[in-house]
Design a protein around this motif. Structure first.
Motif, PDB file in Angstrom:
ATOM      1  N   ASN A 242      44.750 -31.089  86.242  1.00  0.00           N
ATOM      2  CA  ASN A 242      45.412 -29.839  86.261  1.00  0.00           C
ATOM      3  C   ASN A 242      46.207 -29.671  87.697  1.00  0.00           C
TER       4      ASN A 242
ATOM      5  N   SER B 145      46.526 -27.184  90.616  1.00  0.00           N
ATOM      6  CA  SER B 145      45.954 -25.941  91.239  1.00  0.00           C
ATOM      7  C   SER B 145      46.488 -25.798  92.749  1.00  0.00           C
TER       8      SER B 145
ATOM      9  N   LEU C 295      45.926 -27.492  95.409  1.00  0.00           N
ATOM     10  CA  LEU C 295      44.837 -27.476  96.402  1.00  0.00           C
ATOM     11  C   LEU C 295      45.098 -28.018  97.669  1.00  0.00           C
TER      12      LEU C 295
ATOM     13  N   ASN D 262      50.339 -31.507 101.210  1.00  0.00           N
ATOM     14  CA  ASN D 262      50.658 -32.297 100.073  1.00  0.00           C
ATOM     15  C   ASN D 262      51.703 -31.572  99.478  1.00  0.00           C
TER      16      ASN D 262
ATOM     17  N   SER E  77      51.758 -31.228  95.406  1.00  0.00           N
ATOM     18  CA  SER E  77      50.420 -30.337  95.022  1.00  0.00           C
ATOM     19  C   SER E  77      50.808 -28.947  95.271  1.00  0.00           C
TER      20      SER E  77
ATOM     21  N   TRP F  99      42.448 -40.713  92.227  1.00  0.00           N
ATOM     22  CA  TRP F  99      43.253 -41.329  93.249  1.00  0.00           C
ATOM     23  C   TRP F  99      42.264 -41.962  94.001  1.00  0.00           C
TER      24      TRP F  99
ATOM     25  N   HIS G 156      37.913 -29.521  97.366  1.00  0.00           N
ATOM     26  CA  HIS G 156      37.966 -29.958  96.090  1.00  0.00           C
ATOM     27  C   HIS G 156      37.873 -31.640  96.110  1.00  0.00           C
TER      28      HIS G 156
ATOM     29  N   ARG H  16      44.061 -35.422 108.349  1.00  0.00           N
ATOM     30  CA  ARG H  16      43.232 -35.717 107.585  1.00  0.00           C
ATOM     31  C   ARG H  16      42.211 -36.814 108.002  1.00  0.00           C
TER      32      ARG H  16
ATOM     33  N   ASP I 268      49.540 -44.014 103.381  1.00  0.00           N
ATOM     34  CA  ASP I 268      50.129 -44.709 102.072  1.00  0.00           C
ATOM     35  C   ASP I 268      51.375 -43.986 101.597  1.00  0.00           C
ATOM     36  N   VAL I 269      51.725 -42.841 102.289  1.00  0.00           N
ATOM     37  CA  VAL I 269      52.957 -42.102 101.665  1.00  0.00           C
ATOM     38  C   VAL I 269      54.171 -42.681 102.548  1.00  0.00           C
TER      39      VAL I 269
ATOM     40  N   GLY J 272      50.174 -37.931  93.644  1.00  0.00           N
ATOM     41  CA  GLY J 272      49.806 -39.452  93.600  1.00  0.00           C
ATOM     42  C   GLY J 272      50.418 -40.289  92.913  1.00  0.00           C
TER      43      GLY J 272
HETATM   44  N1  LIG Z   1      48.047 -40.674  99.035  1.00  0.00           N
HETATM   45  C1  LIG Z   1      47.083 -40.897  98.420  1.00  0.00           C
HETATM   46  N2  LIG Z   1      46.350 -41.963  98.472  1.00  0.00           N
HETATM   47  N3  LIG Z   1      46.267 -40.106  97.498  1.00  0.00           N
HETATM   48  C2  LIG Z   1      47.024 -39.039  96.859  1.00  0.00           C
HETATM   49  C3  LIG Z   1      45.944 -37.841  96.717  1.00  0.00           C
HETATM   50  C4  LIG Z   1      46.736 -36.656  96.102  1.00  0.00           C
HETATM   51  C5  LIG Z   1      45.839 -35.452  96.208  1.00  0.00           C
HETATM   52  N4  LIG Z   1      45.934 -34.376  95.642  1.00  0.00           N
HETATM   53  C6  LIG Z   1      45.383 -33.166  94.918  1.00  0.00           C
HETATM   54  O1  LIG Z   1      44.438 -33.330  95.266  1.00  0.00           O
HETATM   55  C7  LIG Z   1      46.074 -32.123  94.369  1.00  0.00           C
HETATM   56  C8  LIG Z   1      45.283 -31.335  93.339  1.00  0.00           C
HETATM   57  C9  LIG Z   1      45.833 -30.197  93.084  1.00  0.00           C
HETATM   58  O2  LIG Z   1      46.622 -29.382  93.748  1.00  0.00           O
HETATM   59  O3  LIG Z   1      45.696 -29.592  91.903  1.00  0.00           O
HETATM   60  C10 LIG Z   1      45.424 -35.036  97.691  1.00  0.00           C
HETATM   61  O4  LIG Z   1      46.020 -34.349  98.211  1.00  0.00           O
HETATM   62  O5  LIG Z   1      44.350 -35.545  98.281  1.00  0.00           O
END
Ligand SMILES: N=C(N)NCCC[C@H](NC(=O)CCC(=O)O)C(=O)O
Length: 447
Positions: free
Chosen positions: A17, A19, A21, A25, A28, A107, A137, A214, A252-253, A367
């Motif tokens: 979903n 959200s 979170l 990012n 997201s 992911w 989360h 992070r 990795d972005v 992702g």
């Molecule tokens: N780049 C790499 N390797 N991974 C991508 C992870 C995406 C993940 N998105 C989320 O967790 C969004 C969930 C939400 O918003 O519902 C994060 O930000 O951790």
């Protein structure tokens, strides 16, 4: 002995979903409250796994997690029967219920950091589950991740598993998303490249101001120690903090590597030339000629890189020794990135083809192809010790599609997360999945 890179892709869970979170990012936060389609998301992921397996690449699957996490909600004071826990959370704290319902374990680049046996002191393949401390989360993923990894890589003679680092910001660890291994042959000693966002125990060092860093240097160093890596086989680099502030929340972005090739943006690292020189020098000492392909800002801006996920790609070595880059459809839709890709594959360099996948369900949460996979370099013998039920083939593909058709919804909104039936659907599905993938009991409801 022959050695391979095996990609273990995350199977998208039934509660996928949007959200909003993940502060920092952009995808997201900008897709918050959109309807998701868990069935389509899982199928998009399976299509990628199967297509790559059919092309001859070694491909495995990593199981999703139990969501909503009732155990976490109980720790936060919601009580009673499971459906009451969910009802209370939905009424009193819907945002927390959403966080506890995220399918973010899909992911798997964030599941763990993996060091192949050729690089480690004791000759084992080492895994450290990522604490994912920066986002609530995601911070709840690692206990189940560890159990699933142990069920896939069970043989203690070959595989060493480490618990996640202490769960505090100073040791924030995002796993393989900030880790790249360079080498010649996959089975020969290589150089492991750790990219961090800030140094936690140093004062006055540059760090991002708007969005969180992070990964810390100290977390990366701890992982290198746990894995028994030597100084001549490790390079650390700091991500450009201004670029983190633009939305590059993981390395990795903005860069991807495979064997002796690093494909990266002009603005990936602080002190970029020093970083490239150190990689070149340490790889040369192991008899490997390092090749960096730097994409200039003038060709692809950081904004375009974030929007298209050009660098969140997979670089895969084909049977003929040349490399293929696996990109999301967003790269073809962005005219500047599409033009760059065409030039890249015609340039006569190591990357001579590209393959496009529709991963929009995952992309809307930030992702891309690289986020969805955990790379594990294995010798032929080590591969023989992996739980064979998690390796992709025609039969597993058929079984998993059938399983998704049976158990997944094709639409999920924030309100649906309050439905106690969703928990039951998820548990029924996962119980069957552990049988398909022969994982044993790995989920809290099974323990
Ligand atoms: N780049 C790499 N390797 N991974 C991508 C992870 C995406 C993940 N998105 C989320 O967790 C969004 C969930 C939400 O918003 O519902 C994060 O930000 O951790």
């Amino acid at each position: 002995m022959r050695a391979f890179e095996v990609n273990f892709d995350g199977l998208v869970g039934p509660t996928h979903n949007y959200s909003g979170l993940s502060f920092g990012n952009v995808a997201s936060t900008s897709n918050l409250k959109q309807y998701s389609n868990p069935k389509l998301a899982a199928k998009q992921g399976l299509q990628k796994m199967k297509a790559l397996a059919d092309m001859g690449f070694k491909q495995g699957v990593l199981a999703p997690q139990e969501r909503p996490s009732v155990a976490t909600l109980r720790k936060l004071g919601f009580s009673g029967k499971d459906h009451e826990v969910i009802r209370q959370a939905a009424q009193q704290a819907p945002a927390i219920l959403a966080a506890c319902s995220s399918a973010s374990s899909m992911w798997t680049a964030n599941a763990a950091t993996v060091s192949p046996s050729a690089d480690t002191e004791d000759g084992c393949v080492h895994f450290t589950a990522a604490n994912l401390n920066n986002k609530f989360h995601r911070a709840i993923e690692h206990p189940t991740t560890s159990r699933v990894l142990k069920a896939m890589f069970a043989d203690e003679y070959y595989f060493a598993h480490h618990a996640a680092l202490p769960p505090v910001a100073a040791f924030g660890d995002e796993g393989a998303a900030n880790h790249t291994r360079f080498c010649g042959d996959y089975g020969k000693p290589g150089v492991e490249f750790f990219v961090y966002g800030r140094a936690a125990f140093a004062h006055g060092q540059p760090e991002p101001r708007r969005f969180p860093a992070r990964q810390t240097l100290e977390a990366s160093q701890a992982v290198a120690r746990l894995h028994g890596l030597t100084d001549d086989g490790v390079v650390y680099a700091q991500q450009d903090p201004d670029v983190i502030d633009m939305g590059v929340f993981h390395n990795d972005v903005i860069s991807v590597g495979n064997q002796n090739v690093l494909f990266h943006h002009q603005r990936s690292f602080l002190d970029q030339q020093r970083v490239l020189d150190e990689l070149q020098r340490k790889l040369a000492a192991k008899g490997v000629e390092f090749k960096a392909i730097e994409v200039p800002e003038a060709a692809v801006s950081v904004e375009d890189a974030i929007q298209s996920y050009l660098f969140n790609s997979q670089l895969l070595t084909k049977a003929d020794g040349r490399m293929m880059i696996v990109v999301p459809e967003e790269c073809r839709d962005n005219p500047r990135v599409a033009a760059y890709l065409d030039t890249l594959v015609k340039s006569g360099g190591p990357i001579d083809s590209y393959k496009v996948f529709d991963l929009k369900q995952s992309m809307r949460n930030g992702g891309g192809p690289a986020c969805l996979r955990l790379r594990v370099a294995l010798t032929e013998t080590e591969l023989g010790a992996v739980n064979p039920a998690v390796l992709m083939n025609d039969e597993l593909f058929r079984q998993l599609n059938q399983w998704v058709d049976k158990h997944y919804r094709d639409q999920l909104s924030e309100a649906d997360l309050a439905d106690p039936a969703l928990l039951q659907e998820c548990r029924t599905a996962l119980d069957q999945l552990t049988q398909i993938l022969r994982l044993g009991s790995v989920y809290p409801f099974q323990l």
